[in-house]
Design a protein around this motif. Structure first.
Motif, short mmCIF file in Angstrom:
data_model
loop_
_atom_site.label_atom_id
_atom_site.label_comp_id
_atom_site.label_asym_id
_atom_site.label_seq_id
_atom_site.Cartn_x
_atom_site.Cartn_y
_atom_site.Cartn_z
N GLN A 83 1.40 -1.38 0.12
CA GLN A 83 -0.12 0.24 0.38
C GLN A 83 0.93 1.59 -0.20
OE1 GLN A 83 -3.14 -0.07 3.13
NE2 GLN A 83 -4.37 -1.35 2.39
N GLN A 84 1.70 1.11 0.66
CA GLN A 84 2.79 2.52 0.85
C GLN A 84 3.59 2.56 -0.68
OE1 GLN A 84 3.20 4.47 3.07
NE2 GLN A 84 4.40 6.11 2.38
N GLN A 85 3.86 1.45 -1.49
CA GLN A 85 4.27 2.07 -3.08
C GLN A 85 3.36 2.93 -3.63
OE1 GLN A 85 5.31 -2.09 -3.51
NE2 GLN A 85 7.91 -1.26 -2.63
N VAL A 86 2.25 2.31 -3.14
CA VAL A 86 1.04 2.32 -4.57
C VAL A 86 0.24 3.68 -4.51
CG1 VAL A 86 -1.74 2.04 -4.74
CG2 VAL A 86 0.46 -0.36 -4.63
N VAL A 87 0.29 4.23 -2.59
CA VAL A 87 0.43 5.76 -2.38
C VAL A 87 1.83 6.50 -2.80
CG1 VAL A 87 0.17 7.20 -0.40
CG2 VAL A 87 -1.26 4.79 -0.65
N GLU A 88 2.88 5.56 -3.08
CA GLU A 88 3.65 6.89 -3.39
C GLU A 88 3.91 7.06 -4.09
OE1 GLU A 88 7.45 4.62 -2.30
OE2 GLU A 88 7.47 5.22 0.40
N ASN A 89 3.34 6.05 -5.79
CA ASN A 89 3.34 6.46 -6.88
C ASN A 89 1.75 7.67 -7.31
OD1 ASN A 89 3.65 5.11 -9.95
ND2 ASN A 89 1.80 4.39 -9.46
N TYR A 90 1.25 7.30 -6.02
CA TYR A 90 0.63 8.71 -6.57
C TYR A 90 0.56 9.35 -6.51
CZ TYR A 90 -4.29 10.89 -4.96
OH TYR A 90 -5.38 11.38 -4.10
N ALA A 91 1.14 9.70 -5.22
CA ALA A 91 1.50 11.48 -5.50
C ALA A 91 2.29 12.06 -6.48
CB ALA A 91 2.92 11.83 -4.26
N ASP A 92 3.67 10.42 -6.90
CA ASP A 92 4.74 11.15 -8.30
C ASP A 92 3.38 11.50 -9.29
OD1 ASP A 92 7.08 9.95 -6.68
OD2 ASP A 92 7.15 8.87 -7.51
N ILE A 93 2.64 10.74 -10.01
CA ILE A 93 1.49 10.98 -10.69
C ILE A 93 1.33 12.30 -10.58
CG2 ILE A 93 -0.36 10.24 -11.31
CD1 ILE A 93 0.20 7.30 -11.49
N ALA A 94 0.46 12.60 -9.00
CA ALA A 94 -0.05 13.44 -8.69
C ALA A 94 0.83 14.78 -9.18
CB ALA A 94 -0.66 14.13 -7.46
N HIS A 95 2.29 15.04 -8.83
CA HIS A 95 2.75 16.13 -9.04
C HIS A 95 3.54 16.57 -10.55
CE1 HIS A 95 7.38 17.42 -9.71
NE2 HIS A 95 6.70 18.15 -9.00
N ALA A 96 3.76 15.04 -11.43
CA ALA A 96 3.49 15.49 -13.27
C ALA A 96 2.71 15.79 -13.24
CB ALA A 96 3.82 13.58 -13.51
N VAL A 97 1.17 15.56 -13.11
CA VAL A 97 0.13 16.36 -13.52
C VAL A 97 -0.08 17.23 -12.78
CG1 VAL A 97 -2.43 16.24 -13.28
CG2 VAL A 97 -1.38 13.72 -13.35
N PHE A 98 0.09 18.16 -11.76
CA PHE A 98 0.36 19.32 -11.87
C PHE A 98 1.65 20.08 -12.38
CE2 PHE A 98 -2.47 17.73 -8.12
CZ PHE A 98 -3.61 18.87 -8.57
N ALA A 99 3.10 19.53 -12.23
CA ALA A 99 3.96 19.97 -13.77
C ALA A 99 3.17 19.97 -14.72
CB ALA A 99 5.24 19.12 -12.80
N ASP A 100 2.72 18.78 -15.22
CA ASP A 100 2.31 18.99 -17.11
C ASP A 100 1.22 20.62 -16.77
OD1 ASP A 100 3.86 17.33 -17.46
OD2 ASP A 100 2.20 15.74 -17.81
N SER A 101 0.39 20.92 -15.83
CA SER A 101 -0.29 21.82 -16.47
C SER A 101 0.29 23.27 -15.39
CB SER A 101 -1.62 21.52 -14.55
OG SER A 101 -2.06 20.64 -15.19
N LEU A 102 1.34 23.38 -15.31
CA LEU A 102 1.95 24.65 -15.04
C LEU A 102 3.05 24.67 -16.14
CD1 LEU A 102 3.07 26.68 -13.52
CD2 LEU A 102 5.03 24.82 -12.61
#
Length: 419
Positions: free
Chosen positions: A28-47
């Motif tokens: 579960q921890q790995q999944v949450v960490e990847n979720y945070a990585d995806i969030a950062h990538a999505v917001f970085a692309d939005s920026l």
């Protein structure tokens, strides 16, 4: 990159992710960490795409023309692609939900911002609905007089929900959309907004007056959008200290998984199936169409759905063509019940295909969402209802996945809709 091209690439990449080898030993921890990585990538692309939009706006304002207006519209459309995939992070993450209204609130009473048609329909009782900031250096709403002589990002931010009305949206993607396209006066007939580029010509040749202030408003809106996205990108960055990412990862992994599933289910059901489709369809209301000025609603709906799919599969196709892939919810399900994991993924694919039919209708048949919801359009209603039904079924699959993982009583937000 054109939205249509990106859509094809996104679907192709996602299918590849779905068929990739599952993370058998995923935690579960790995999944949450990847979720945070995806969030950062999505917001970085939005920026990144918002910064390109801002640059395109500067180019347009320096030399307004049909061609430069077309280019800046394409930049706006491209900026919507990653941003709409970010909305899955709203529900469950209060820091995102509290922030997103300044970027994506809708529907809006556009008369707050600029000139509108004489038969303009606005929210009853909204005293700011015809304030026209661009035409007036001060506006009065109720007993309050506001100095609007200098149009800055700070002023625009302060005017959101002025007078207590949620329809008073002064900033964000939809304010910029209105400033680029103008009102869509076609109702449920074909066609989007048709603002002339001459609305930004300075001096002789200016149409509809106040071209200098309209340019100031457009520029300041883009600056505010970029500022807001810079802040949120940092909240998810692994390089920042004391940000939301650290808070999320410091919490229990089970709580993180619950936030992920709640976000997926709530966007799928209450927001996308309910607020963005069901409300507009039942009222045959173009005012409740999401990207109503540009007729880009089909893509906004599709990329909302893509964002949900991203989190389930642990994957994201970035705007530069690179692919981010890691352990997702589907891998946690597969560890517990491989057969159920296969069934749930199949439901996700089926639901995504139903929403993609809205894109096909617009891009191939030139029948956009506002036409589909028109009273009497039986075939159009069926297409939208199929998408709604698919999203409801997808939400049931999300709840099933939660049960398999061990997350009980998920209760995704229905936004008070009955399906």
């Amino acid at each position: 990159m054109k939205v249509k091209t990106f859509l094809v690439q996104s679907m192709t990449a996602s299918i590849a992710f779905a068929s990739a080898t599952s993370f058998a030993a995923v935690t579960q921890q790995q999944v949450v960490e990847n979720y945070a990585d995806i969030a950062h990538a999505v917001f970085a692309d939005s920026l990144t795409t918002a910064q390109k939009l801002e640059k395109s706006i500067d180019t347009f304002l320096a030399a307004p023309s049909e061609s430069t207006l077309k280019e800046v519209k394409q930049a706006w459309l491209a900026a919507r692609v990653p941003y709409q995939q970010s909305e899955v992070f709203r529900f469950g993450n209060a820091i995102v939900d509290d922030w997103e209204g300044q970027l994506n609130a809708w529907p809006l009473d556009e008369g707050l911002i600029d000139y509108v048609a004489t038969d303009y329909q606005y929210e009853l009782g909204n005293e700011g609905a015809s304030a026209n900031i661009i035409a007036n250096k001060s506006i009065s709403i109720g007993a309050t007089t506001i100095d609007t002589s200098s149009i800055t990002p700070e002023l625009i931010a302060s005017l959101n929900e002025v007078g207590g009305s949620e329809a008073n949206v002064a900033s964000g993607y939809h304010a910029i959309e209105f400033l680029l396209w103008g009102q869509d006066l076609n109702g449920t007939n074909p066609g989007s907004g048709a603002r002339p580029y001459t609305d930004y010509v300075q001096g002789k040749g200016c149409t509809n007056g106040n071209c200098d202030r309209r340019a100031q408003y457009l520029k300041a809106s883009a600056q505010l959008l970029v500022q807001d996205l810079q802040w949120m990108e940092k909240q998810w960055s692994a390089d920042e200290k004391g940000n939301y990412r650290q808070e999320l990862l410091a919490d229990s992994a089970t709580n993180g998984i619950r936030k992920m599933l709640f976000g997926m289910g709530s966007l799928s059901l209450g927001e996308l199936a309910g607020e963005r489709m069901k409300v507009a369809l039942e009222a045959n209301s173009t005012e409740d169409e999401h990207d109503c000025f540009s007729d880009n609603t089909h893509n906004s709906h599709y990329f909302n759905e893509q964002g949900i799919y991203n989190i389930y599969t642990g994957s994201y196709s970035r705007v530069d063509g690179s692919e981010l892939s890691g352990p997702g919810i589907k891998d946690l399900v597969a560890v517990k019940d491989a057969s159920a994991a296969k069934d749930i993924l199949a439901q996700f694919e089926a639901s995504r295909a139903e929403v993609a039919e809205l894109v096909t209708s617009a891009e191939k048949n030139n029948v956009h969402f506002d036409q589909l919801i028109a009273a009497g359009n039986t075939q159009g209603h069926e297409l939208v209802n199929n998408a709604i039904t698919g999203l409801v079924a997808q939400t049931a699959s999300i709840e099933r996945a939660a049960g398999i993982i061990g997350i009980d009583n998920l209760n995704p937000d229905t936004a008070d809709h009955q399906f």
